[in-house]
Design an enzyme around this catalytic site. Sequence first.
Site, mmCIF file in Angstrom:
data_model
loop_
_atom_site.group_PDB
_atom_site.id
_atom_site.type_symbol
_atom_site.label_atom_id
_atom_site.label_comp_id
_atom_site.label_asym_id
_atom_site.label_seq_id
_atom_site.Cartn_x
_atom_site.Cartn_y
_atom_site.Cartn_z
ATOM 1 N NE ARG A 64 -4.779 -1.508 10.083
ATOM 2 C CZ ARG A 64 -3.695 -0.795 9.840
ATOM 3 N NH1 ARG A 64 -3.752 0.303 9.148
ATOM 4 N NH2 ARG A 64 -2.529 -1.197 10.306
ATOM 5 C CE LYS A 120 -2.119 -1.201 3.838
ATOM 6 N NZ LYS A 120 -1.406 -2.464 4.116
ATOM 7 N NE ARG A 146 1.839 -4.972 11.572
ATOM 8 C CZ ARG A 146 2.896 -4.801 10.785
ATOM 9 N NH1 ARG A 146 4.067 -5.298 11.131
ATOM 10 N NH2 ARG A 146 2.794 -4.122 9.678
ATOM 11 N NE ARG A 182 7.152 -2.462 6.398
ATOM 12 C CZ ARG A 182 5.830 -2.315 6.519
ATOM 13 N NH1 ARG A 182 5.115 -1.833 5.519
ATOM 14 N NH2 ARG A 182 5.226 -2.692 7.632
ATOM 15 N NE ARG A 199 6.073 -0.439 10.526
ATOM 16 C CZ ARG A 199 4.886 -0.446 9.922
ATOM 17 N NH1 ARG A 199 4.731 0.153 8.759
ATOM 18 N NH2 ARG A 199 3.862 -1.066 10.472
HETATM 19 P P1 ADP Z 1 1.139 -1.607 7.589
HETATM 20 O O1 ADP Z 1 1.783 -0.537 6.740
HETATM 21 O O2 ADP Z 1 2.097 -2.684 7.881
HETATM 22 O O3 ADP Z 1 -0.170 -2.046 7.016
HETATM 23 P P2 ADP Z 1 0.473 0.514 9.434
HETATM 24 O O4 ADP Z 1 1.698 1.323 9.322
HETATM 25 O O5 ADP Z 1 -0.726 0.954 8.644
HETATM 26 O O6 ADP Z 1 0.819 -0.971 9.043
HETATM 27 O O7 ADP Z 1 0.017 0.411 10.945
HETATM 28 C C1 ADP Z 1 0.922 0.172 11.990
HETATM 29 C C2 ADP Z 1 0.180 0.141 13.311
HETATM 30 O O8 ADP Z 1 -0.440 1.419 13.560
HETATM 31 C C3 ADP Z 1 -0.984 -0.860 13.372
HETATM 32 O O9 ADP Z 1 -0.545 -2.149 13.718
HETATM 33 C C4 ADP Z 1 -1.869 -0.219 14.465
HETATM 34 O O10 ADP Z 1 -1.359 -0.452 15.759
HETATM 35 C C5 ADP Z 1 -1.719 1.264 14.181
HETATM 36 N N1 ADP Z 1 -2.770 1.770 13.262
HETATM 37 C C6 ADP Z 1 -2.574 2.325 12.038
HETATM 38 N N2 ADP Z 1 -3.746 2.692 11.496
HETATM 39 C C7 ADP Z 1 -4.718 2.366 12.386
HETATM 40 C C8 ADP Z 1 -6.143 2.472 12.393
HETATM 41 N N3 ADP Z 1 -6.818 2.999 11.361
HETATM 42 N N4 ADP Z 1 -6.799 2.032 13.499
HETATM 43 C C9 ADP Z 1 -6.142 1.511 14.544
HETATM 44 N N5 ADP Z 1 -4.817 1.354 14.582
HETATM 45 C C10 ADP Z 1 -4.093 1.782 13.517
HETATM 46 P P1 ADP Z 2 2.131 -1.932 3.238
HETATM 47 O O1 ADP Z 2 2.105 -0.424 3.203
HETATM 48 O O2 ADP Z 2 0.939 -2.540 2.537
HETATM 49 O O3 ADP Z 2 2.334 -2.490 4.611
HETATM 50 P P2 ADP Z 2 4.712 -1.645 1.898
HETATM 51 O O4 ADP Z 2 4.400 -0.763 0.739
HETATM 52 O O5 ADP Z 2 5.392 -1.044 3.067
HETATM 53 O O6 ADP Z 2 3.365 -2.424 2.367
HETATM 54 O O7 ADP Z 2 5.583 -2.861 1.335
HETATM 55 C C1 ADP Z 2 6.099 -3.863 2.209
HETATM 56 C C2 ADP Z 2 7.492 -4.305 1.727
HETATM 57 O O8 ADP Z 2 7.367 -5.003 0.494
HETATM 58 C C3 ADP Z 2 8.451 -3.153 1.471
HETATM 59 O O9 ADP Z 2 9.729 -3.561 1.887
HETATM 60 C C4 ADP Z 2 8.394 -2.939 -0.048
HETATM 61 O O10 ADP Z 2 9.650 -2.471 -0.552
HETATM 62 C C5 ADP Z 2 8.094 -4.349 -0.558
HETATM 63 N N1 ADP Z 2 7.190 -4.373 -1.723
HETATM 64 C C6 ADP Z 2 6.109 -3.585 -1.958
HETATM 65 N N2 ADP Z 2 5.502 -3.906 -3.114
HETATM 66 C C7 ADP Z 2 6.204 -4.953 -3.638
HETATM 67 C C8 ADP Z 2 6.068 -5.756 -4.840
HETATM 68 N N3 ADP Z 2 5.067 -5.557 -5.702
HETATM 69 N N4 ADP Z 2 6.955 -6.750 -5.022
HETATM 70 C C9 ADP Z 2 7.958 -6.963 -4.115
HETATM 71 N N5 ADP Z 2 8.140 -6.253 -2.977
HETATM 72 C C10 ADP Z 2 7.287 -5.256 -2.740
#
Ligand code: ADP
Ligand code: ADP
Length: 224
Positions: free
Chosen positions: A91, A16, A174, A130, A163
Amino acid sequence: MPQLNLILLGPPGAGKGTQAERLVDDFDLPYYATGDILRAAVKEESELGRKANEYMDRGDLVPDEVIIEVVVDRIDQTEAEDGFLLDGFPRNVEQAEALDGELKRLGRELTAALLIEAADDEVIRRLSGRRVCVKNSHLYHVDFDPPKREGVCDQDGSKLIQRDDDHPDTVKHRLEVYREQTSPLADLYDARGMLRRFDGARPTTEVHDHIRATLAVLRRESEL
Ligand code: ADP
Ligand code: ADP
């Protein structure tokens, strides 16, 4: 000017944030990633950060009232008048309802929910490698998208870190939280004809091309 009021859905690690970095350039949209906002608050030790910290460490969702206020505040700003890209919100169903309520109050509605799908084993591989830059949250992967210099962000020269919640046990939790609380939102938006699905297992540039093409069509449709 037609609005693009967008949310990104998908499991942690689906890509994302990676796609958002590209889409905000394509469509000139303000980008609100709740995870990034919360991590910045934790770093600053603000009240928001203090409220969110323990939940984030465990990989649980922070309480709805804490995060809803943050998002409502953002989409109410002038810069978001013509649209926004929300990542990490909503979420759960309560947050989705809060977003609907706020948009209604502003006389607006959601344009689309962009769902990036990827299997568990793939997202686990991605999250374990990541790396994120400390300054602007630019994203890398040690194998799939390495920086030119190890540990240094190509774009702003800041340090790359892993992270705390990207360690294997927290990642598993998660994913459970996603399955239980967030994945039902796909059906909810699908029933409203707003869901667009993308295969997140494809290479980054391909996923980007698909989403960009879809958004170009949506923007044209809303101009008619
Ligand atoms: P990822 O990029 O791996 O999907 P995020 O960076 O979006 O994860 O979220 C990291 C953490 O921040 C989540 O595990 C949660 O604790 C918190 N968080 C983020 N967005 C929300 C939300 N909309 N509601 C509740 N908690 C959230
Ligand atoms: P999210 O925001 O959904 O948690 P991220 O955009 O942070 O996911 O991506 C998670 C990890 O996967 C990062 O290290 C990123 O560089 C890698 N990544 C993202 N998209 C791809 C893809 N299409 N193929 C391979 N690796 C990817």
